[in-house]
Design a protein around this motif. Structure first.
Motif, short mmCIF file in Angstrom:
data_model
loop_
_atom_site.label_atom_id
_atom_site.label_comp_id
_atom_site.label_asym_id
_atom_site.label_seq_id
_atom_site.Cartn_x
_atom_site.Cartn_y
_atom_site.Cartn_z
N VAL A 169 0.67 -0.77 -0.30
CA VAL A 169 0.19 -0.25 -0.06
C VAL A 169 0.76 1.11 -0.05
CG1 VAL A 169 -1.48 1.67 1.54
CG2 VAL A 169 -1.89 -1.17 1.29
N ILE A 170 0.82 2.17 -0.71
CA ILE A 170 1.15 3.77 -0.77
C ILE A 170 0.43 4.47 -0.95
CG2 ILE A 170 2.38 4.81 -2.40
CD1 ILE A 170 3.58 2.36 -2.09
N ARG A 171 1.29 5.38 0.09
CA ARG A 171 0.47 6.42 0.17
C ARG A 171 0.86 7.72 0.02
NH1 ARG A 171 1.77 6.10 5.11
NH2 ARG A 171 3.33 7.81 5.43
N PRO A 172 -0.29 8.57 -0.79
CA PRO A 172 0.19 10.02 -1.30
C PRO A 172 1.20 10.86 -0.12
CG PRO A 172 -2.22 9.47 -1.83
CD PRO A 172 -1.61 8.54 -0.73
N THR A 173 2.20 11.45 -0.44
CA THR A 173 3.06 13.18 0.48
C THR A 173 1.51 13.47 0.41
OG1 THR A 173 3.22 13.97 -1.29
CG2 THR A 173 4.83 11.98 -0.60
N VAL A 174 0.53 13.82 0.05
CA VAL A 174 -0.17 15.10 0.43
C VAL A 174 -1.52 14.23 0.46
CG1 VAL A 174 -1.66 16.76 0.03
CG2 VAL A 174 1.17 17.08 0.11
N PHE A 175 -1.87 13.54 2.02
CA PHE A 175 -3.78 12.05 1.76
C PHE A 175 -4.49 13.52 1.76
CE2 PHE A 175 -6.04 10.47 4.75
CZ PHE A 175 -5.61 8.78 4.32
N LEU A 176 -5.07 13.08 1.32
CA LEU A 176 -6.80 12.92 1.05
C LEU A 176 -7.49 12.46 1.01
CD1 LEU A 176 -6.40 15.48 -1.91
CD2 LEU A 176 -6.21 15.85 -0.12
N GLY A 177 -7.27 10.92 1.95
CA GLY A 177 -8.74 10.51 1.84
C GLY A 177 -8.04 8.81 1.28
N TRP A 178 -6.72 8.57 0.21
CA TRP A 178 -7.27 7.36 -0.23
C TRP A 178 -5.42 7.13 -0.14
CZ3 TRP A 178 -11.82 6.61 -2.22
CH2 TRP A 178 -12.65 7.42 -2.31
N THR A 179 -5.75 5.35 -0.22
CA THR A 179 -4.52 4.81 -0.25
C THR A 179 -4.20 4.09 -1.46
OG1 THR A 179 -4.89 3.04 1.01
CG2 THR A 179 -4.29 4.56 1.91
N TYR A 180 -3.37 3.62 -2.05
CA TYR A 180 -3.41 2.63 -3.18
C TYR A 180 -2.59 1.85 -3.00
CZ TYR A 180 -4.66 7.60 -4.86
OH TYR A 180 -5.49 8.83 -4.73
N ARG A 181 -3.38 0.59 -3.65
CA ARG A 181 -2.71 -0.97 -3.23
C ARG A 181 -1.80 -0.98 -4.53
NH1 ARG A 181 -3.80 -3.95 0.92
NH2 ARG A 181 -5.25 -2.66 1.44
N ILE A 182 -0.31 -1.58 -4.89
CA ILE A 182 -0.71 -2.26 -6.23
C ILE A 182 -0.82 -3.36 -6.36
CG2 ILE A 182 1.98 -2.96 -6.77
CD1 ILE A 182 1.78 0.03 -5.83
N THR A 183 -1.18 -3.46 -7.75
CA THR A 183 -1.50 -5.00 -7.91
C THR A 183 -0.78 -5.91 -9.01
OG1 THR A 183 -2.91 -3.59 -10.11
CG2 THR A 183 -4.03 -3.81 -8.31
N GLN A 184 0.10 -4.69 -9.28
CA GLN A 184 1.03 -4.99 -10.66
C GLN A 184 2.89 -4.40 -9.92
OE1 GLN A 184 1.13 -5.09 -14.29
NE2 GLN A 184 3.40 -4.27 -14.81
N ALA A 185 3.90 -5.63 -9.31
CA ALA A 185 4.96 -5.01 -8.65
C ALA A 185 6.05 -4.12 -10.00
CB ALA A 185 5.67 -6.20 -8.34
N GLY A 186 6.60 -3.22 -9.48
CA GLY A 186 7.64 -2.44 -10.59
C GLY A 186 8.08 -1.04 -9.75
N VAL A 187 8.78 -0.72 -10.13
CA VAL A 187 9.26 0.81 -9.56
C VAL A 187 8.60 1.96 -9.69
CG1 VAL A 187 11.30 2.07 -9.19
CG2 VAL A 187 11.45 -0.11 -10.09
N LEU A 188 8.34 2.59 -8.85
CA LEU A 188 7.08 3.44 -8.67
C LEU A 188 8.35 4.70 -9.57
CD1 LEU A 188 5.46 4.25 -5.05
CD2 LEU A 188 4.98 3.16 -6.81
N PRO A 189 7.51 5.80 -9.86
CA PRO A 189 8.19 7.13 -11.27
C PRO A 189 8.55 7.81 -10.27
CG PRO A 189 5.76 7.49 -10.68
CD PRO A 189 6.20 6.40 -10.37
N ALA A 190 9.67 8.61 -10.57
CA ALA A 190 10.57 9.31 -10.17
C ALA A 190 9.94 10.52 -9.91
CB ALA A 190 11.56 10.05 -11.05
N VAL A 191 8.96 11.36 -10.16
CA VAL A 191 8.06 12.22 -9.72
C VAL A 191 6.43 11.91 -9.60
CG1 VAL A 191 6.94 14.42 -10.81
CG2 VAL A 191 9.13 13.44 -11.67
#
Length: 258
Positions: A197-219
């Motif tokens: 589970v990934i959480r945005p740096t500015v939290f607005l009530g949502w998290t994001y569950r990874i469904t396919q492994a990989g690498v997050l973007p630079a931005v």
């Protein structure tokens, strides 16, 4: 004229005794049953600390005898200054204000309030649901003992929505807190695995569950809400939106001793 003899029969008036309350104490030391004598003393207030009104002493290191007190006396007093002490080295003493309203056994814990793993072992059955679905989550159990100082009684992970949490409790009420997955904060080029589970740096009530492994973007990407259905590409990974639920507490809860 016939004479009638009247016999006066004295009536035995039943004596109505005022109601009394019988109670005793289970005396612990730092949440544990220990050998040796302990005492619990009742005072009307701090100014009369030299005048003991009610005294209890343990006979087996744990339980005192019952004392029978007039209900009216307890009602009139309300709050008592109660001091418990144990002279076993290192000596311990604790003072609290208590109100006794009913018969029974009351637990008095002579504690320094230092916390730790003290307490009687027990278990708590935990059941976790999110949107009516069984999920794996962490459960924290906290206790508010008679000292008023909250303490952690136990914690653990509940797999697939149902499990048992091991706890150690003293003399208070316990509450279970269900914790949603807070995830990890977004970081540039972070490798992620499926179900993380990934959480945005500015939290607005949502998290994001990874469904396919990989690498997050630079931005950091433009995060989306539940109106966008299905996994979305973020870097070389994919993730779907997931609502974050604030912790929910239930209690007081019964604890099963072991």
């Amino acid at each position: 004229m016939a004479l009638t003899t009247v016999t006066h029969i004295p009536l035995a008036l039943a004596r109505v005794l005022p109601p009394r309350v019988s109670f005793r104490f289970r005396v612990l030391r730092e949440g544990e049953v220990t050998a040796g004598g302990k005492r619990v003393l009742f005072f009307r207030n701090f100014a009369q600390i030299g005048q003991v009104c009610i005294a209890f002493a343990t006979e087996d290191g744990e339980f005192t005898r019952y004392e029978s007190i007039l209900q009216q006396a307890l009602n009139d007093q309300g709050e008592w200054l109660v001091i418990g002490y144990d002279d076993a080295a290192p000596k311990k003493i604790r003072a609290v204000y208590l109100t006794i309203t009913a018969a029974g056994t009351y637990t008095f814990n002579i504690t320094s309030g230092d916390g730790g793993a003290a307490g009687d072992p027990g278990t708590l059955d935990a059941r976790v649901r999110v949107d009516k679905a069984a999920v794996s989550r962490e459960v924290l159990v906290v206790e508010k003992p008679s000292s008023g100082q909250w303490r952690v009684a136990g914690y653990g992970s509940v797999a697939d929505g149902d499990g048992v949490i091991d706890v150690r409790v003293t003399d208070g009420d316990c509450y279970a807190i269900g914790l949603d997955d807070w995830g990890v904060a977004f970081a540039p080029n972070l490798p992620v695995s499926e179900e993380q589970v990934i959480r945005p740096t500015v939290f607005l009530g949502w998290t994001y569950r990874i469904t396919q492994a990989g690498v997050l973007p630079a931005v950091e990407p433009d995060w989306w809400d539940e109106s966008v259905i299905g996994p979305q590409l973020i870097g070389t990974a994919r993730a779907e939106v997931s609502r974050y639920y604030q912790p929910i507490a239930h209690g007081p809860l019964p604890i099963e001793g072991v």
